[in-house]
Design a protein around this motif. Structure first.
Motif: not given
Length: 282
Positions: A150-152, A197-198, A165-172, A157-160
């Motif tokens: 599974a992908r987590h 839940s992640f 822009e910040k969400r994409h930076a967090l994922k990067a 979650s926190f990025g939602a």
């Protein structure tokens, strides 16, 4: 040290223990660690320890980690400050079943959480035994999830709640992690149901064994994932802890999930958590 079980399947209270002494007493620490592996979450009352003692005790399990979203104490790296005061909105998202930071490639081994200030009533935390949750699965479900991953995601979650822009930076910075749906506990050898839940989706579900046509894919995978995540909500696998100032919880993050009950606003709840770096699940 006296160990008092709190439920049949999970949780025990340690009585007659000073955690500050366990920072230097090897025998005492070994006894606490053995109790943790057996009961999965331990609780203590009236621990008048300093932040330095808190960090020193948790560090005996391994190196500590900071959290990219929650703030840490500037003088004590690895001590995450989870402070909810009267300025926090009452609808602030907090209560979801989760295993800490499974969006990391190496999720935490565990954590030591201390209550600094809490409401007169409410604000309990619940932990659940995910090894037992796996053990009690029907045989056909165990067969279906054998070998699944599974992908987590921290982005989902926190990025939602972040701007895009910040969400994409967090994922990067923290790319999605992929973990087995059933992991093996590295010290006890137990099989553990390891989705929470992640987890966003299975990464290897869409095979000829599971999907005949595309219509089978999305509902088939998501329904199975939701069913597995919901196993954490079964009361027979849970223990619920009522906080008081200077109470402490120590949990094994590799085989438990927990849920912070958000039923106390308007009131103050201040907690400090030391999370311990873990290993890659297999």
């Amino acid at each position: 040290m006296r160990i008092e079980k709190l439920t049949t399947h999970i949780g025990a209270e340690l009585v007659g223990v000073d955690l500050a002494k366990a920072t230097s007493d090897d025998a005492l620490f070994d006894d606490i660690k053995a109790a943790l592996l057996e009961h999965k979450v331990l609780f203590l009352r009236d621990q008048l320890i300093s932040k330095a003692d808190h960090v020193a005790f948790a560090s005996r399990f391994g190196e500590l980690e900071d959290h990219p979203v929650a703030g840490s104490d500037p003088d004590h790296p690895g001590l995450v400050c989870i402070y909810k005061d009267l300025d926090s909105p009452p609808d602030h998202y907090e209560n979801a079943w989760h295993c800490d930071a499974t969006w990391r490639e190496k999720p935490p081994l565990g954590a030591v959480l201390r209550c600094i200030e809490c409401p007169p009533v409410g604000g309990d935390t619940i932990w659940v035994n995910m090894a037992r949750a796996y053990e009690d699965l029907p045989a056909d479900i165990k067969l279906r999830i054998e070998g699944l991953y599974a992908r987590h995601s921290i982005e989902a979650s926190f990025g939602a709640r972040m701007p895009i822009e910040k969400r994409h930076a967090l994922k990067a910075q923290y790319p999605d992690a992929e973990h087995p749906v059933v992991r093996i506990h590295p010290e006890t050898g137990e099989k553990v149901l390891f989705v929470n839940s992640f987890a966003t989706h299975f990464t290897n579900y869409h095979t000829s064994e599971n999907v005949r046509y595309g219509q089978d894919y999305a509902p088939g995978g998501s329904n199975l994932l939701n069913y597995l995540i919901a196993r954490a909500s079964i009361p027979e696998y849970q223990v619920r802890w009522r906080w008081r100032p200077n109470s402490i919880a120590i949990w094994d993050n590799r085989c438990t999930q927990h849920y912070a009950v958000m039923d106390y606003w308007p009131a103050v709840r201040k907690m400090e958590r030391a999370g311990i770096i873990g290993d890659k699940p297999y």
